[in-house]
Write a protein that holds these residues in place. Structure first.
Motif, short mmCIF file in Angstrom:
data_model
loop_
_atom_site.label_atom_id
_atom_site.label_comp_id
_atom_site.label_asym_id
_atom_site.label_seq_id
_atom_site.Cartn_x
_atom_site.Cartn_y
_atom_site.Cartn_z
N ARG A 179 -34.43 3.69 93.96
CA ARG A 179 -35.12 4.28 92.82
C ARG A 179 -36.32 3.42 92.50
O ARG A 179 -36.30 2.21 92.66
N VAL A 180 -37.42 4.05 92.09
CA VAL A 180 -38.62 3.28 91.73
C VAL A 180 -38.96 3.58 90.27
O VAL A 180 -38.95 4.74 89.88
N PRO A 181 -39.31 2.59 89.45
CA PRO A 181 -39.21 1.18 89.79
C PRO A 181 -37.75 0.81 90.00
O PRO A 181 -36.87 1.38 89.35
N PRO A 182 -37.51 -0.15 90.93
CA PRO A 182 -36.13 -0.50 91.27
C PRO A 182 -35.37 -0.99 90.04
O PRO A 182 -35.94 -1.68 89.20
N ARG B 267 -42.87 -3.73 99.97
CA ARG B 267 -43.05 -3.98 98.53
C ARG B 267 -44.31 -3.30 98.01
O ARG B 267 -44.32 -2.71 96.93
N ARG C 109 -39.93 9.13 91.89
CA ARG C 109 -38.77 8.52 91.20
C ARG C 109 -37.85 7.84 92.21
O ARG C 109 -37.14 6.90 91.89
N GLU D 6 -44.31 3.78 92.61
CA GLU D 6 -43.86 3.81 91.21
C GLU D 6 -44.65 4.80 90.36
O GLU D 6 -44.11 5.40 89.44
N SER D 7 -45.93 4.98 90.66
CA SER D 7 -46.74 5.89 89.84
C SER D 7 -46.59 7.34 90.25
O SER D 7 -47.17 8.21 89.60
N LEU E 237 -43.74 0.42 97.80
CA LEU E 237 -42.88 0.78 96.66
C LEU E 237 -43.65 0.64 95.35
O LEU E 237 -43.48 1.45 94.42
N ARG E 238 -44.51 -0.37 95.26
CA ARG E 238 -45.31 -0.53 94.04
C ARG E 238 -46.22 0.70 93.87
O ARG E 238 -46.37 1.23 92.78
N HIS E 239 -46.80 1.14 94.96
CA HIS E 239 -47.64 2.34 94.91
C HIS E 239 -46.80 3.56 94.52
O HIS E 239 -47.23 4.40 93.73
#
Ligand SMILES: CC(C)(COP(=O)(O)OP(=O)(O)OC[C@H]1O[C@@H](n2cnc3c(N)ncnc32)[C@H](O)[C@@H]1OP(=O)(O)O)[C@@H](O)C(=O)NCCC(=O)NCCS
Length: 143
Positions: A138-141, A94, A105, A101-102, A97-99
């Motif tokens: 895909r991020v953000p999910p 998690r 894609r 996001e910036s 994935l948060r990292h």
């Protein structure tokens, strides 16, 4: 960042060797040789700690197996055998994935086993049909 994990990584390395999982040693060898230091744009490596002890680690690279922009790749996610099924792996993924996001894609990975494939599916990754990856998100999910 990996330099900070290095002194604490002994138990993780030994645990992975006992389990016949080579990628933890490769992670440190690649860092030492300079071939992968998780320091290109968007890249990072995280450790999960219990007190002074490193109990898990995992990294995010720009995916080296595609020329496409905006594709990240989860690498070398490992949780100590004694600390599995406690949510440590979920926290690591998690946070990665948060990292991501910036910077990316899409994030892809190659699951090391059917067990780890189940772990990634539970986290929302979809199976993908690509020679270089087994799962992607895909991020953000998308909820
Ligand atoms: C895969 C791995 C990182 C999961 O770490 P973890 O800290 O145990 O994961 P979590 O506790 O967050 O697991 C959440 C859920 O994922 C699923 N899951 C995790 N490990 C699983 C396994 N071995 N088999 C089936 N499902 C599993 C389960 O649904 C689990 O929920 P539960 O604990 O209630 O059963 C860990 O088992 C590991 O390091 N394995 C060896 C290395 C490896 O295969 N890494 C992945 C490389 S692609």
């Amino acid at each position: 960042m990996l330099a900070a994990l290095d002194p604490a990584a002994g138990p993780i390395l030994a645990d992975a060797e006992r389990q016949g999982i080579a990628f933890v040693r490769r992670l440190f060898e690649e860092w030492q040789s300079g071939s992968n230091r998780f320091e290109r744009p968007g890249e990072i490596i995280f450790g999960a700690w219990q007190g002074e002890g490193l109990v898990g680690l995992g990294g995010l690279n720009r995916d080296p197996y595609t020329a496409e922009e905006g594709v990240g790749r989860l690498r070398h996610i490992y949780v100590l055998g004694s600390h599995r099924h406690l949510g440590v792996g979920t926290l690591l993924v998690r946070d990665l994935l948060r990292h991501a996001e910036s910077h990316f894609r899409t994030v892809r990975l190659r699951a090391a086993s059917p067990d780890s494939a189940a772990f990634y599916r539970r986290l929302g990754f979809a199976a993908c049909d690509d020679p270089a990856a087994t799962h992607l998100i895909r991020v953000p999910p998308i909820a």
